[in-house]
Motif scaffolding. Structure first.
Motif, PDB file in Angstrom:
ATOM      1  N   GLY A  71       0.828  -1.194   0.000  1.00  0.00           N
ATOM      2  CA  GLY A  71       0.000   0.000   0.000  1.00  0.00           C
ATOM      3  C   GLY A  71       0.863   1.244   0.000  1.00  0.00           C
ATOM      4  N   ALA A  72       0.654   2.098  -0.972  1.00  0.00           N
ATOM      5  CA  ALA A  72       1.411   3.349  -1.067  1.00  0.00           C
ATOM      6  C   ALA A  72       0.430   4.509  -0.920  1.00  0.00           C
ATOM      7  N   MET A  73       0.777   5.466  -0.045  1.00  0.00           N
ATOM      8  CA  MET A  73      -0.122   6.578   0.245  1.00  0.00           C
ATOM      9  C   MET A  73       0.548   7.900  -0.077  1.00  0.00           C
ATOM     10  N   GLY A  74      -0.127   8.689  -0.884  1.00  0.00           N
ATOM     11  CA  GLY A  74       0.340  10.037  -1.174  1.00  0.00           C
ATOM     12  C   GLY A  74       1.611  10.104  -1.995  1.00  0.00           C
ATOM     13  N   ILE A  75       1.843   9.103  -2.835  1.00  0.00           N
ATOM     14  CA  ILE A  75       3.060   9.109  -3.644  1.00  0.00           C
ATOM     15  C   ILE A  75       2.807   9.802  -4.981  1.00  0.00           C
ATOM     16  N   THR A  76       3.883  10.213  -5.633  1.00  0.00           N
ATOM     17  CA  THR A  76       3.762  10.873  -6.927  1.00  0.00           C
ATOM     18  C   THR A  76       3.516   9.830  -8.017  1.00  0.00           C
ATOM     19  N   GLN A  77       3.046  10.296  -9.155  1.00  0.00           N
ATOM     20  CA  GLN A  77       2.823   9.391 -10.285  1.00  0.00           C
ATOM     21  C   GLN A  77       4.135   8.740 -10.719  1.00  0.00           C
ATOM     22  N   GLU A  78       5.228   9.488 -10.633  1.00  0.00           N
ATOM     23  CA  GLU A  78       6.541   8.950 -10.988  1.00  0.00           C
ATOM     24  C   GLU A  78       6.929   7.793 -10.062  1.00  0.00           C
ATOM     25  N   GLU A  79       6.699   7.956  -8.764  1.00  0.00           N
ATOM     26  CA  GLU A  79       6.988   6.879  -7.817  1.00  0.00           C
ATOM     27  C   GLU A  79       6.099   5.667  -8.069  1.00  0.00           C
ATOM     28  N   THR A 113      -6.800   3.960   2.601  1.00  0.00           N
ATOM     29  CA  THR A 113      -5.867   3.017   1.975  1.00  0.00           C
ATOM     30  C   THR A 113      -5.326   1.972   2.953  1.00  0.00           C
ATOM     31  N   PRO A 114      -4.812   2.353   4.135  1.00  0.00           N
ATOM     32  CA  PRO A 114      -4.310   1.309   5.037  1.00  0.00           C
ATOM     33  C   PRO A 114      -5.392   0.333   5.499  1.00  0.00           C
ATOM     34  N   ARG A 115      -6.606   0.818   5.628  1.00  0.00           N
ATOM     35  CA  ARG A 115      -7.704  -0.067   6.032  1.00  0.00           C
ATOM     36  C   ARG A 115      -7.992  -1.099   4.948  1.00  0.00           C
ATOM     37  N   MET A 116      -7.968  -0.685   3.694  1.00  0.00           N
ATOM     38  CA  MET A 116      -8.183  -1.622   2.595  1.00  0.00           C
ATOM     39  C   MET A 116      -7.041  -2.632   2.506  1.00  0.00           C
ATOM     40  N   VAL A 117      -5.813  -2.155   2.709  1.00  0.00           N
ATOM     41  CA  VAL A 117      -4.642  -3.037   2.676  1.00  0.00           C
ATOM     42  C   VAL A 117      -4.752  -4.095   3.768  1.00  0.00           C
ATOM     43  N   LEU A 118      -5.047  -3.673   4.996  1.00  0.00           N
ATOM     44  CA  LEU A 118      -5.115  -4.606   6.115  1.00  0.00           C
ATOM     45  C   LEU A 118      -6.305  -5.552   6.017  1.00  0.00           C
ATOM     46  N   THR A 119      -7.428  -5.088   5.459  1.00  0.00           N
ATOM     47  CA  THR A 119      -8.582  -5.958   5.240  1.00  0.00           C
ATOM     48  C   THR A 119      -8.237  -7.050   4.237  1.00  0.00           C
ATOM     49  N   THR A 120      -7.553  -6.682   3.169  1.00  0.00           N
ATOM     50  CA  THR A 120      -7.118  -7.660   2.173  1.00  0.00           C
ATOM     51  C   THR A 120      -6.154  -8.664   2.786  1.00  0.00           C
ATOM     52  N   LEU A 133       2.742 -10.639   3.820  1.00  0.00           N
ATOM     53  CA  LEU A 133       3.614  -9.539   4.238  1.00  0.00           C
ATOM     54  C   LEU A 133       2.955  -8.250   3.779  1.00  0.00           C
ATOM     55  N   VAL A 134       2.697  -7.345   4.721  1.00  0.00           N
ATOM     56  CA  VAL A 134       2.085  -6.058   4.408  1.00  0.00           C
ATOM     57  C   VAL A 134       3.165  -4.989   4.442  1.00  0.00           C
ATOM     58  N   ILE A 135       3.225  -4.191   3.386  1.00  0.00           N
ATOM     59  CA  ILE A 135       4.159  -3.065   3.318  1.00  0.00           C
ATOM     60  C   ILE A 135       3.341  -1.811   3.062  1.00  0.00           C
ATOM     61  N   LEU A 136       3.451  -0.849   3.976  1.00  0.00           N
ATOM     62  CA  LEU A 136       2.771   0.439   3.820  1.00  0.00           C
ATOM     63  C   LEU A 136       3.810   1.539   3.729  1.00  0.00           C
ATOM     64  N   THR A 137       3.716   2.345   2.718  1.00  0.00           N
ATOM     65  CA  THR A 137       4.598   3.484   2.530  1.00  0.00           C
ATOM     66  C   THR A 137       3.748   4.643   2.050  1.00  0.00           C
ATOM     67  N   ASP A 138       3.823   5.710   2.398  1.00  0.00           N
ATOM     68  CA  ASP A 138       4.590   6.583   3.213  1.00  0.00           C
ATOM     69  C   ASP A 138       3.672   7.073   4.317  1.00  0.00           C
ATOM     70  N   MET A 139       3.939   6.663   5.535  1.00  0.00           N
ATOM     71  CA  MET A 139       3.085   6.990   6.671  1.00  0.00           C
ATOM     72  C   MET A 139       3.052   8.491   6.964  1.00  0.00           C
ATOM     73  N   THR A 140       4.095   9.214   6.578  1.00  0.00           N
ATOM     74  CA  THR A 140       4.089  10.667   6.758  1.00  0.00           C
ATOM     75  C   THR A 140       2.948  11.284   5.956  1.00  0.00           C
ATOM     76  N   ASN A 141       2.750  10.818   4.730  1.00  0.00           N
ATOM     77  CA  ASN A 141       1.648  11.327   3.905  1.00  0.00           C
ATOM     78  C   ASN A 141       0.298  10.985   4.520  1.00  0.00           C
ATOM     79  N   TYR A 142       0.190   9.819   5.129  1.00  0.00           N
ATOM     80  CA  TYR A 142      -1.040   9.416   5.818  1.00  0.00           C
ATOM     81  C   TYR A 142      -1.327  10.374   6.980  1.00  0.00           C
ATOM     82  N   CYS A 143      -0.306  10.669   7.778  1.00  0.00           N
ATOM     83  CA  CYS A 143      -0.474  11.570   8.925  1.00  0.00           C
ATOM     84  C   CYS A 143      -0.834  12.980   8.480  1.00  0.00           C
TER      85      CYS A 143
END
Length: 164
Positions: A71-79, A113-120, A133-143
């Protein structure tokens, strides 16, 4: 205090993690980095290389499948393009479920997004008996999305402006 011997090992392919802080099933592994550090590359590397070593007992039982929920949160289209190209190039996409929330998407979607990731992940782990294995990036954008929503609702900010 000593740590219990790791029983259900998840190999990340990163020697510092595998040797010093062995990742086991059900464990959380936070990765913190400062601005400008390659945290996205580390997340990609773990998603690409992660595996569950086969049981050595020689059982004829079929082993559990392994899946990476990314799960990626608040990332750019390039990322986002970089993540997807890396997953496709290395074959990691075949065993992955990917949730992408881009920087130009609404903040409310970023909080879901994190809720959907963890539900899956829970569905695959408990209903389909997968190793997950769950990987969530970028928690700063979530906050920051939480702070933006709190400000829009005129909530009293907590410490450093984040909602209580």
């Amino acid at each position: 205090y000593s740590r219990e011997y790791p029983e259900e090992f998840i190999e990340t392919g990163v020697s510092a993690i595998d040797g010093m802080n062995t990742l086991v099933r059900g464990q959380k592994l936070p990765i913190f980095s400062s601005s400008g550090q390659p945290h996205s590359e580390l997340a990609m590397q773990i998603a690409r290389q992660a595996s569950v070593p086969e049981e050595e007992e020689g059982d004829d039982e079929e082993s559990s499948e392994f899946a990476v929920i990314f799960g990626a949160m608040g990332i750019t289209q390039e990322e986002a393009n970089e993540f997807m190209q890396d997953f496709e190039r290395t074959g990691a996409l075949e065993r992955s479920v990917v949730f992408m929330n881009l920087a130009d998407d609404p903040a409310v979607e970023r909080t879901v997004t994190p809720r959907m990731v963890l539900t899956t992940a829970e569905y695959l782990a408990f209903e389909k008996d997968y190793h997950v294995l769950v990987i969530l990036t970028d928690m700063t954008n979530y906050c920051e999305a939480l702070r933006e929503i709190g400000a829009a609702r005129e909530e009293v900010p907590g410490r450093r402006g984040y909602p209580g």
